[in-house]
Design an enzyme around this catalytic site. Structure first.
Site, PDB file in Angstrom:
ATOM      1  N   SER A   1      -0.705  -3.190  -3.364  1.00  0.00           N
ATOM      2  CA  SER A   1      -1.654  -3.191  -2.245  1.00  0.00           C
ATOM      3  C   SER A   1      -2.183  -4.590  -1.962  1.00  0.00           C
ATOM      4  O   SER A   1      -2.271  -5.426  -2.875  1.00  0.00           O
ATOM      5  CB  SER A   1      -2.826  -2.276  -2.608  1.00  0.00           C
TER       6      SER A   1
ATOM      7  N   TYR B   1      -9.421   0.282  -8.053  1.00  0.00           N
ATOM      8  CA  TYR B   1      -8.171   0.522  -7.332  1.00  0.00           C
ATOM      9  C   TYR B   1      -7.267  -0.711  -7.394  1.00  0.00           C
ATOM     10  O   TYR B   1      -6.096  -0.638  -7.763  1.00  0.00           O
ATOM     11  CB  TYR B   1      -8.484   0.901  -5.883  1.00  0.00           C
TER      12      TYR B   1
HETATM   13  N1  NAD Z   1      -1.630   3.172   3.921  1.00  0.00           N
HETATM   14  C1  NAD Z   1      -2.033   1.949   3.627  1.00  0.00           C
HETATM   15  O1  NAD Z   1      -2.535   1.228   4.496  1.00  0.00           O
HETATM   16  C2  NAD Z   1      -1.852   1.386   2.241  1.00  0.00           C
HETATM   17  C3  NAD Z   1      -2.362   0.099   1.978  1.00  0.00           C
HETATM   18  C4  NAD Z   1      -2.216  -0.414   0.691  1.00  0.00           C
HETATM   19  C5  NAD Z   1      -1.546   0.317  -0.287  1.00  0.00           C
HETATM   20  N2  NAD Z   1      -1.080   1.565  -0.001  1.00  0.00           N
HETATM   21  C6  NAD Z   1      -0.399   2.302  -1.091  1.00  0.00           C
HETATM   22  O2  NAD Z   1       0.770   2.914  -0.590  1.00  0.00           O
HETATM   23  C7  NAD Z   1       0.974   4.175  -1.218  1.00  0.00           C
HETATM   24  C8  NAD Z   1       1.068   5.271  -0.180  1.00  0.00           C
HETATM   25  O3  NAD Z   1      -0.111   5.257   0.599  1.00  0.00           O
HETATM   26  P1  NAD Z   1      -0.434   6.318   1.718  1.00  0.00           P
HETATM   27  O4  NAD Z   1      -1.196   5.613   2.773  1.00  0.00           O
HETATM   28  O5  NAD Z   1       0.793   7.079   2.058  1.00  0.00           O
HETATM   29  O6  NAD Z   1      -1.471   7.232   0.919  1.00  0.00           O
HETATM   30  P2  NAD Z   1      -1.610   8.826   0.858  1.00  0.00           P
HETATM   31  O7  NAD Z   1      -2.857   9.094   0.107  1.00  0.00           O
HETATM   32  O8  NAD Z   1      -1.453   9.409   2.203  1.00  0.00           O
HETATM   33  O9  NAD Z   1      -0.341   9.226  -0.019  1.00  0.00           O
HETATM   34  C9  NAD Z   1      -0.343   9.275  -1.421  1.00  0.00           C
HETATM   35  C10 NAD Z   1       0.109  10.679  -1.816  1.00  0.00           C
HETATM   36  O10 NAD Z   1       0.192  10.710  -3.239  1.00  0.00           O
HETATM   37  C11 NAD Z   1      -0.264  11.973  -3.674  1.00  0.00           C
HETATM   38  N3  NAD Z   1      -0.710  11.816  -5.057  1.00  0.00           N
HETATM   39  C12 NAD Z   1      -1.826  11.198  -5.518  1.00  0.00           C
HETATM   40  N4  NAD Z   1      -1.868  11.263  -6.851  1.00  0.00           N
HETATM   41  C13 NAD Z   1      -0.747  11.926  -7.245  1.00  0.00           C
HETATM   42  C14 NAD Z   1      -0.220  12.309  -8.503  1.00  0.00           C
HETATM   43  N5  NAD Z   1      -0.855  12.052  -9.644  1.00  0.00           N
HETATM   44  N6  NAD Z   1       0.968  12.961  -8.536  1.00  0.00           N
HETATM   45  C15 NAD Z   1       1.621  13.271  -7.389  1.00  0.00           C
HETATM   46  N7  NAD Z   1       1.160  12.946  -6.173  1.00  0.00           N
HETATM   47  C16 NAD Z   1      -0.011  12.284  -6.101  1.00  0.00           C
HETATM   48  C17 NAD Z   1      -1.372  12.361  -2.711  1.00  0.00           C
HETATM   49  O11 NAD Z   1      -1.541  13.766  -2.650  1.00  0.00           O
HETATM   50  C18 NAD Z   1      -0.866  11.778  -1.393  1.00  0.00           C
HETATM   51  O12 NAD Z   1      -0.196  12.759  -0.626  1.00  0.00           O
HETATM   52  C19 NAD Z   1      -0.189   4.360  -2.189  1.00  0.00           C
HETATM   53  O13 NAD Z   1       0.245   3.949  -3.451  1.00  0.00           O
HETATM   54  C20 NAD Z   1      -1.243   3.425  -1.654  1.00  0.00           C
HETATM   55  O14 NAD Z   1      -2.095   2.986  -2.700  1.00  0.00           O
HETATM   56  C21 NAD Z   1      -1.222   2.110   1.241  1.00  0.00           C
END
Ligand code: NAD
Length: 356
Positions: free
Chosen positions: A150, A175
């Protein structure tokens, strides 16, 4: 440009967090574009935000599988459950693993630290261990592990744009600390067991059926409910926004190029994935207002000015953040092409369809 060394056609791809925003969109694009791809998705469907969004995304994937050569199978489970992960690896033998499952959010980590340790540390460790053992007894094992890091690893760094060679040893949230730990753990496993790994530092991703905990979505919810939105630093902030389709194009390109050994002989790489075109917060809010009206989410005569509250900077926030994505451009020709107007328009249209 890097040469592709992982062909996804007919291969098995494990996506963790498959019902999440980025995971589900990645599954959709792979199914559309990759012949006979076999996707295995895992997600624990937690209620950090409205679960109906996760169900909606899975439904979209299910609908698409009726029309394409590839398949999608879904496991409802946690990556923190070692047995569950080991069973998936034993049964499916994934060629490529994309770890997107995580507990996201910076503020939530103050009240709920356990879920960050469980999903982001124990869960990621289980994925690494399963990748490690995928090579046991001479099996061909995992060809590439791609995982989400991230932009928050940059903490309150002053130097912009944020570049991967910058020092990121001062996380300012749990985080961010877990994401930086993922990069360190991946490095150790790549070094020790030869697992080719690529970490992607995502910057703010937005789009239809995105995450309700993000500003553009939260602002929309508030405006619809006739509440005011807080505009920090009186609007004098610049942020990077990247449309989901551009992000997924980048992730798909990265998946096909497992890193070659670096100068230390380790198959390990980190990229920023974002947009190096920061947008002014006030312009962004203006665009959101126009598009919400155009999509009939807000009435034409909505008094927008009455719903804006200008406030100072939040402690720890920085005025301008954006990504240096030159490495991603050099290695993959990555260039986000969706304008903020177009991206927000698609979000607003989706919002109307979903909630009205
Ligand atoms: N969207 C953004 O802007 C952004 C920015 C920085 C980092 N990220 C990273 O990218 C990745 C995806 O982000 P996103 O926006 O799709 O988030 P999101 O929360 O929509 O997707 C993450 C998914 O992981 C699932 N999850 C959480 N813990 C879990 C576990 N222990 N076992 C199985 N499933 C689990 C959740 O139910 C969720 O559906 C994440 O790692 C997030 O930290 C996203």
């Amino acid at each position: 440009m890097l040469e592709k060394n992982v062909n996804l056609c007919g291969k098995t791809v494990l996506i963790t967090g498959a019902a999440g925003f980025i995971g589900a969109n990645l599954a959709l694009v792979l199914l559309q574009e990759v012949e006979n791809v076999k996707i295995v998705g895992i997600d624990n469907m937690n209620d950090y935000y409205d679960v109906s969004l996760k169900e909606f995304r899975l439904k979209q994937i299910e609908e698409l599988t009726k029309k394409v050569s590839g398949t999608f199978s879904f496991v409802k489970g946690s990556i923190a459950d070692r047995k569950c992960i080991d069973d998936i690896f034993a049964a499916e033998r994934p060629d490529v693993v994309v770890n997107l499952a995580a507990q996201a959010g910076v503020r939530y980590s103050i009240e709920n630290p356990d879920s960050y340790v469980e999903s982001n540390l124990i869960g990621f460790y289980n994925i690494l261990e399963a990748c490690r053992h995928s090579y046991d007894n001479g099996q061909k094992g995992v060809a590439h592990l791609v995982y989400a890091s991230s932009s928050s690893v940059y903490g309150s760094n002053k130097k912009i744009p944020y570049a991967t060679e910058d020092k990121v040893d001062n996380p300012v949230s749990l985080y961010a600390a877990t994401k930086k730990s993922n990069e360190l753990l991946a490095h150790a496993y790549s070094k020790l067991y030869g697992i080719p790994s690529t970490g992607l530092r995502f910057f703010t991703v937005y789009g239809p059926a995105g995450r309700p905990d993000m500003a553009y979505f939260g602002f929309t919810d508030k405006l619809v409910k006739n509440e005011t939105i807080k505009i920090f630093n009186y609007g004098n902030c610049k942020r990077d926004f990247t449309y989901i389709d551009d992000i997924v194009t980048g992730v798909q390109a990265v998946m096909q190029c497992a890193p070659l050994p670096n100068e230390e002989g380790v198959k390990y790489k980190i990229y920023n994935i974002g947009n190096n075109k920061p947008e002014n917060l006030l312009d962004f809010v203006e665009i959101l207002q126009d598009e919400l009206k155009a999509a009939k989410v807000l009435p034409e005569d909505y008094d927008f000015e009455a719903h804006k509250e200008f406030v100072g900077m939040q402690p720890g926030d920085v005025e301008i953040t954006y990504a240096d994505v030159s490495e991603l451009e050099r290695d993959f020709g990555f260039k986000p092409s969706t304008s903020l107007h177009e991206g927000i328009r698609r979000f607003a249209q989706w919002y109307h369809e979903f909630y009205f």
